[in-house]
Write an enzyme that holds these catalytic residues in place. Structure first.
Site, PDB file in Angstrom:
ATOM      1  N   GLU A 208       0.869  -1.294   0.011  1.00 26.67           N
ATOM      2  CA  GLU A 208      -0.004  -0.211  -0.159  1.00 26.67           C
ATOM      3  C   GLU A 208       1.025   0.999  -0.014  1.00 26.67           C
ATOM      4  OE1 GLU A 208      -2.118   3.190   2.176  1.00 26.67           O
ATOM      5  OE2 GLU A 208      -0.167   2.273   2.231  1.00 26.67           O
ATOM      6  N   HIS A 323       3.920   7.796   9.973  1.00 25.17           N
ATOM      7  CA  HIS A 323       5.766   8.067   9.720  1.00 25.17           C
ATOM      8  C   HIS A 323       6.396   8.162  10.375  1.00 25.17           C
ATOM      9  CE1 HIS A 323       3.771   6.964   5.093  1.00 25.17           C
ATOM     10  NE2 HIS A 323       2.896   6.568   6.445  1.00 25.17           N
TER      11      HIS A 323
END
Length: 362
Positions: A208, A323
């Site tokens: 993804e 992230h």
């Protein structure tokens, strides 16, 4: 609550950068097996758990297994490793971090991310954010030959070396909550489902983070009547951000996506499906929030525009510092996302499915 946290911890700490999801895949299959009627894995590594329903209508739930990582693209003669990103990094978060590198034989080699010390940086450049080309990984080797002996080479991949940790008030932190928390929600939901009106395909997708690759394949294969993606969303509810920029707030329940995307274009959740999820949340008394995110998208985009089109939407778990090595979320938000998903599936009867189908006008 504790069993969900234990599940998220196992998934979060697993090694699984894009394209190398094997360790996560094994965990997903282990956790999924008692709660589905069939499991299969496609050629690219997506895992499908099929739970049969009372009708032939097909619902698809997708959560991605991969996390952002690094790939070795050069070994210096001095034994330092140069790397390129696999997925979207902010380089500032990498400096001074520990990493785990998967060697050729499967061993996990530890290293640290370094850059030029500020003491020898030209005046005025000390506080500039580094670029990926400025970073390197130090695994303790003093030559390229020593690197080779460890089984590390060009093409070896790395992820952050971080454990799952409890903060206060059932808030937790760790790496790869994007999207191991979505996986945990999907797997936890399977435990809650018994007699359901639709045949459910719970799909753990690959790649993804590098372009929604696995979900594209899965959507073609399943061809569902509707689909829901599970993913994190930005929670910018921190000092220095205005309320308008929060997107979602930690502790306020799962977010039901209205739209997301950026320069490449927006993905607008299917209005009927989105409204149905909102209706279910209100009826069941599940705390929730609506989400508009400019920047980033989910597997729902890859699923929605396959074949003749698939009504698709996303349930998100608000997460701070996405992230990064220290992603943060509240366990209640994830558990409530699971309750919302389970209730949505239980309530998606034939009348609802037929309201999503194409209409022929006489």
């Amino acid at each position: 609550m504790q069993d969900f946290k234990a599940l998220l911890k196992r998934l979060s700490e697993a090694f699984g950068p894009s394209g190398f999801e094997d360790e996560v895949r094994d965990l997903v299959i282990e956790e999924m097996r008692p709660y589905v009627d069939q499991i299969f894995v496609d050629k690219w590594g997506n895992v499908y758990g099929v739970k049969k329903g009372r009708t032939e209508y097909r619902a698809m739930v997708a959560a991605h297994m991969d996390e952002i990582g690094l790939v070795v693209d050069h070994v210096e003669k001095s034994g330092f490793l140069r790397v390129k990103p696999v997925g979207g990094w902010n380089e500032v978060t990498l400096v001074g971090q520990r990493v785990i590198i998967k060697a050729r034989d499967g061993r996990k080699i530890r290293g640290v991310v370094g850059t030029r010390p500020p003491h020898i940086t030209p005046p005025g450049k000390e506080r500039e954010a580094p670029e990926m080309k400025d970073l390197f990984i130090d695994i303790g080797a003093s030559s390229a030959e020593e690197v080779a002996k460890l089984g590390v080479e060009v093409g070896s991949v790395a992820v952050l070396d971080r454990e799952f940790v409890d903060l206060a008030y059932d808030v937790v932190t760790g790496k790869a909550f994007d999207d191991r928390v979505g996986l945990a929600v999907m797997l936890y939901t399977l435990r809650q489902l018994d007699d359901i009106p639709v045949t459910l395909y719970a799909v753990a997708t690959v790649q993804e983070e590098v372009g929604l690759r696995g979900a594209s394949i899965a959507a073609e294969r399943v061809n569902p009547h509707y689909a829901i993606a599970l993913d994190t969303t930005v929670a910018s509810d921190v000092p220095g951000a205005s309320e308008r920029d929060y997107v979602a707030r930690v502790g306020k329940g799962p977010a039901i996506k209205v739209l997301d995307g950026g320069r490449a274009g927006l993905f607008i959740a299917h209005p009927r499906l989105r409204d149905f999820i909102v209706e279910v949340a209100r009826r069941e008394g599940i705390p929730h929030q609506l989400e508009v995110l400019y920047g980033g998208t989910t597997d729902a985009l890859a699923i929605a525009f396959r074949r003749e089109g698939v009504p698709a939407a996303t349930i998100s778990i608000p997460t701070r510092y996405i992230h990064s090595p220290v992603e943060v979320l509240k366990v209640d938000d994830a558990v409530n996302a699971s309750k919302l998903l389970a209730a949505t599936i239980r309530n998606s009867d034939s009348n609802f499915i037929e309201s999503l189908l194409e209409k022929h006008i006489k």
